[in-house]
Design an enzyme around this catalytic site. Sequence first.
Site, PDB file in Angstrom:
ATOM      1  N   ARG A  48       0.847  -1.197   0.000  1.00 34.05           N
ATOM      2  CA  ARG A  48       0.000   0.000   0.000  1.00 34.05           C
ATOM      3  C   ARG A  48       0.882   1.247   0.000  1.00 34.05           C
ATOM      4  NH1 ARG A  48      -1.637   1.799   4.566  1.00 34.05           N
ATOM      5  NH2 ARG A  48      -2.429  -0.156   5.419  1.00 34.05           N
ATOM      6  N   TYR A 101     -15.366  17.528 -16.308  1.00 38.60           N
ATOM      7  CA  TYR A 101     -15.658  16.095 -16.424  1.00 38.60           C
ATOM      8  C   TYR A 101     -16.759  15.753 -15.414  1.00 38.60           C
ATOM      9  CZ  TYR A 101     -15.046  11.086 -15.798  1.00 38.60           C
ATOM     10  OH  TYR A 101     -15.275   9.740 -15.689  1.00 38.60           O
ATOM     11  N   ASP A 177      -6.141  18.885 -15.099  1.00 41.20           N
ATOM     12  CA  ASP A 177      -6.488  17.527 -15.524  1.00 41.20           C
ATOM     13  C   ASP A 177      -6.053  17.407 -16.986  1.00 41.20           C
ATOM     14  OD1 ASP A 177      -7.738  15.267 -16.560  1.00 41.20           O
ATOM     15  OD2 ASP A 177      -9.554  15.514 -15.355  1.00 41.20           O
ATOM     16  N   LYS A 202      -7.189   6.453 -19.852  1.00 42.43           N
ATOM     17  CA  LYS A 202      -7.448   6.978 -21.196  1.00 42.43           C
ATOM     18  C   LYS A 202      -6.177   6.882 -22.048  1.00 42.43           C
ATOM     19  CE  LYS A 202     -11.286   7.753 -19.033  1.00 42.43           C
ATOM     20  NZ  LYS A 202     -11.603   9.026 -18.405  1.00 42.43           N
TER      21      LYS A 202
HETATM   22  C1  LIG Z   1     -12.116   9.502 -17.169  1.00 41.80           C
HETATM   23  C2  LIG Z   1     -11.748  10.851 -16.670  1.00 41.80           C
HETATM   24  C3  LIG Z   1     -11.529  11.086 -15.306  1.00 41.80           C
HETATM   25  C4  LIG Z   1     -11.758  10.010 -14.243  1.00 41.80           C
HETATM   26  O1  LIG Z   1     -10.856   8.974 -14.341  1.00 41.80           O
HETATM   27  P1  LIG Z   1     -11.192   7.439 -13.953  1.00 41.80           P
HETATM   28  O2  LIG Z   1      -9.931   6.755 -14.315  1.00 41.80           O
HETATM   29  O3  LIG Z   1     -12.371   7.037 -14.773  1.00 41.80           O
HETATM   30  O4  LIG Z   1     -11.494   7.411 -12.501  1.00 41.80           O
HETATM   31  C5  LIG Z   1     -11.135  12.353 -14.931  1.00 41.80           C
HETATM   32  N1  LIG Z   1     -10.982  13.346 -15.826  1.00 41.80           N
HETATM   33  C6  LIG Z   1     -11.186  13.162 -17.144  1.00 41.80           C
HETATM   34  C7  LIG Z   1     -11.014  14.290 -18.090  1.00 41.80           C
HETATM   35  C8  LIG Z   1     -11.581  11.916 -17.617  1.00 41.80           C
HETATM   36  O5  LIG Z   1     -11.813  11.738 -18.920  1.00 41.80           O
END
Ligand SMILES: *Cc1c(COP(=O)(O)O)cnc(C)c1O
Length: 386
Positions: A48, A101, A177, A202
Amino acid sequence: MQGFSTRAIHAGQEPDPTTGAVTVPIHPSSTFAQDGVGGTRGGFEYSRSANPTRTALQECLAALEGGRHAHAFGSGMGASDTLLRVLLRPGDHMVIPHDAYGGTFRLVDKVLSGWGVEYTAVDLGDLDALRAALRPSTKVIWCESPTNPLLGIADIAGLAGVAHAASVTHPPRLVVDNTFASPYLQTPLALGADVVLHSTTKYVGGHSDVVGGALVTSDDELAEAISFTQNSVGSVPGPFDAWLTLRGAKTLAVRMERHSDNAERVVELLAAHPGVDRVLYPGLPEHPGHEAAAKQMRRFGGMVSFLAAGGREAALKICATTKLFTLAESLGGVESLIEHPGQMTHASVAGSMLEVPDSLVRLSVGIEDVDDLLDDLRTALDAASA
Ligand SMILES: *Cc1c(COP(=O)(O)O)cnc(C)c1O
């Protein structure tokens, strides 16, 4: 500094010292033998707190974003939650993008609000609107660029200027982000951001086979606090997930070039088709954020949104008709995806100020042969406008 792909393939990934294995091993061990009490062999005690496969991924991600520290998480939302627990206390205020998001909006509006966190949703393309939203209690400015799903652009260096001028002693932190751009197309720390966040699910992972998240920063104190909180709340990825993400990251540059090539061709098709009202893509000269995007991004990426001329019905028909573009949430994988944000990814913001138009269709343009993608889209657009 070495080139991007050299870092992607080598940072944190020295051949294994005992076996010579050229790929980082998956270390499933939850615990690590100590040579006498407190005598760890590589700083590893319990997975962890730290795990060697995760450490390799973290070193690679830090190198890709040009930051000193990276932390890998079990999901993007896990990364967001841990970061906001570090940065916010009851009564604090944060600014979020007016088209944030959906999951980020839900975390702030439904979860953190219960702990007394306040927020204002702002169009971050407008720096005056941002200045007007700042309060003495503002601790975080949360930015996405490009945004999801409207592909709005924020001038990251401009936002950093506003954030850091807001207070001499406690300026709000600028969090970017960077999921949609990926570190190949854009490195926010170099533009003045304090922290970069990724859903590595992603583009970084890139193959739709693993969920993960990451934070990258060059602030030593903040990195310490993130380590402490992550270890306290346990929002860590498993070693196999860390390994899959690291494997994906190695090919990020070639994938992003191909995503961008294919997206440009898709944009051409959409812009010329009578079934499309408007194409949202920061690479288009008429996009309101084009100039800022051209300044801060290497290319414009693989995400394309558009408004169907026939409204909601046409949008749903297009989503239901494509074959290669698979109807699914998520984005950034090698395969092309299509979705209707109003009823899918952004259903949770319906009725709020973040609601998206119901004629909106979002494409995650994959790296298949572009002529096949164009044929698939053309067929669906023709069917929806017939
Ligand atoms: C998918 C996404 C998230 C969240 O991420 P997860 O891996 O699904 O928890 C945050 N910001 C953006 C822009 C995203 O496309």
